[in-house]
Enzyme design. Structure first.
Site, mmCIF file in Angstrom:
data_model
loop_
_atom_site.group_PDB
_atom_site.id
_atom_site.type_symbol
_atom_site.label_atom_id
_atom_site.label_comp_id
_atom_site.label_asym_id
_atom_site.label_seq_id
_atom_site.Cartn_x
_atom_site.Cartn_y
_atom_site.Cartn_z
ATOM 1 C CG ASP A 46 -2.063 0.983 1.098
ATOM 2 O OD1 ASP A 46 -3.223 0.543 0.976
ATOM 3 O OD2 ASP A 46 -1.810 2.214 1.096
ATOM 4 C CG ASN A 102 -12.093 -0.482 4.046
ATOM 5 O OD1 ASN A 102 -12.477 -0.902 5.129
ATOM 6 N ND2 ASN A 102 -10.923 0.140 3.898
ATOM 7 N N GLY A 108 -15.959 2.760 3.714
ATOM 8 C CA GLY A 108 -14.695 3.475 3.575
ATOM 9 C C GLY A 108 -13.896 3.114 2.343
ATOM 10 C CD GLN A 109 -14.752 -0.478 -2.657
ATOM 11 O OE1 GLN A 109 -15.879 -0.814 -2.282
ATOM 12 N NE2 GLN A 109 -14.153 -1.010 -3.707
ATOM 13 C CG HIS A 115 -8.842 -2.956 -2.331
ATOM 14 N ND1 HIS A 115 -9.770 -2.236 -3.031
ATOM 15 C CD2 HIS A 115 -8.642 -2.279 -1.168
ATOM 16 C CE1 HIS A 115 -10.117 -1.169 -2.337
ATOM 17 N NE2 HIS A 115 -9.455 -1.172 -1.195
ATOM 18 C CG LEU A 116 -8.964 -9.590 0.734
ATOM 19 C CD1 LEU A 116 -9.813 -9.493 -0.519
ATOM 20 C CD2 LEU A 116 -8.420 -11.001 0.913
ATOM 21 C CG HIS A 117 -6.897 -2.749 3.150
ATOM 22 N ND1 HIS A 117 -6.137 -1.630 2.919
ATOM 23 C CD2 HIS A 117 -8.123 -2.474 2.637
ATOM 24 C CE1 HIS A 117 -6.859 -0.705 2.301
ATOM 25 N NE2 HIS A 117 -8.080 -1.199 2.115
HETATM 26 P P1 5GP Z 1 -9.758 1.534 0.355
HETATM 27 O O1 5GP Z 1 -9.842 2.846 1.074
HETATM 28 O O2 5GP Z 1 -10.455 1.612 -0.992
HETATM 29 O O3 5GP Z 1 -10.186 0.360 1.169
HETATM 30 O O4 5GP Z 1 -8.218 1.294 0.092
HETATM 31 C C1 5GP Z 1 -7.529 1.808 -0.984
HETATM 32 C C2 5GP Z 1 -6.068 1.726 -0.632
HETATM 33 O O5 5GP Z 1 -5.324 1.918 -1.825
HETATM 34 C C3 5GP Z 1 -5.590 2.778 0.363
HETATM 35 O O6 5GP Z 1 -5.038 2.136 1.507
HETATM 36 C C4 5GP Z 1 -4.553 3.576 -0.407
HETATM 37 O O7 5GP Z 1 -3.453 3.955 0.367
HETATM 38 C C5 5GP Z 1 -4.153 2.605 -1.520
HETATM 39 N N1 5GP Z 1 -3.751 3.259 -2.756
HETATM 40 C C6 5GP Z 1 -4.414 4.249 -3.412
HETATM 41 N N2 5GP Z 1 -3.748 4.589 -4.531
HETATM 42 C C7 5GP Z 1 -2.651 3.780 -4.579
HETATM 43 C C8 5GP Z 1 -1.569 3.669 -5.505
HETATM 44 O O8 5GP Z 1 -1.480 4.359 -6.515
HETATM 45 N N3 5GP Z 1 -0.626 2.727 -5.220
HETATM 46 C C9 5GP Z 1 -0.690 1.934 -4.110
HETATM 47 N N4 5GP Z 1 0.301 1.057 -3.928
HETATM 48 N N5 5GP Z 1 -1.702 2.016 -3.225
HETATM 49 C C10 5GP Z 1 -2.650 2.939 -3.449
#
Ligand code: 5GP
Ligand code: ZN
Length: 129
Positions: A46, A102, A108-109, A115-117
């Site tokens: 991330d 998310n 909070g997406q 995607h999985l964190h």
């Molecule tokens: P969400 O908030 O949708 O659950 O998570 C999206 C995640 O993608 C966030 O943790 C954010 O830091 C990550 N992210 C957003 N843009 C990029 C990118 O360009 N590269 C990488 N490696 N991560 C990203």
């Protein structure tokens, strides 16, 4: 790790979404630090880590969110979870870790590609914000 799980169905890719950051990361037009990939899944660090280990595990297929899946994605969803567990094991997260999906606005997406964190390397708090 490519043979982690053999999926019975061949992948059905609906194509990449033109304006999707994660599709661009998967195809390599946006750089990322890849940590794992196979026929179905791509995983990378991330860009804004929230824990010492913070990986994103995404299907190669553009699926907007968990809420956009149906039963035909059960195997893929299971594979994503198994990849998360394998990566956690590789990184020595024996004390535990958290896997987060998310979903949608209230979830909070912020990136509309499923995607999985995988978060680890510190104690997590509960409940999440
Ligand atoms: P969400 O908030 O949708 O659950 O998570 C999206 C995640 O993608 C966030 O943790 C954010 O830091 C990550 N992210 C957003 N843009 C990029 C990118 O360009 N590269 C990488 N490696 N991560 C990203
Ligand atoms: Zn996408």
């Amino acid at each position: 790790m490519g043979a982690l799980i053999s999926l019975c169905e061949p992948p059905v890719y609906t194509g990449h979404a033109m304006d999707c950051i994660f599709c661009k990361i998967i195809e390599g037009t946006i750089p990322s630090k890849a940590v794992y990939q196979d026929e179905y899944v791509f995983a990378f660090t991330d860009i804004n880590p929230k824990a010492p280990v913070h990986l994103l595990i995404v299907p190669r297929e553009h699926i907007a969110s968990l809420g956009d899946t149906s039963n035909d994605k059960k195997e893929l969803l299971g594979h994503l979870l198994r990849v998360a567990a394998e990566l956690a094991g590789q990184r020595g997260l024996a004390k535990g870790y958290r896997v987060v999906v998310n979903t949608g606005e209230d979830g909070g997406q912020t990136v509309d590609h499923l995607h999985l964190h995988l978060l680890g390397g510190r104690a997590m708090t509960w409940p999440p914000g």
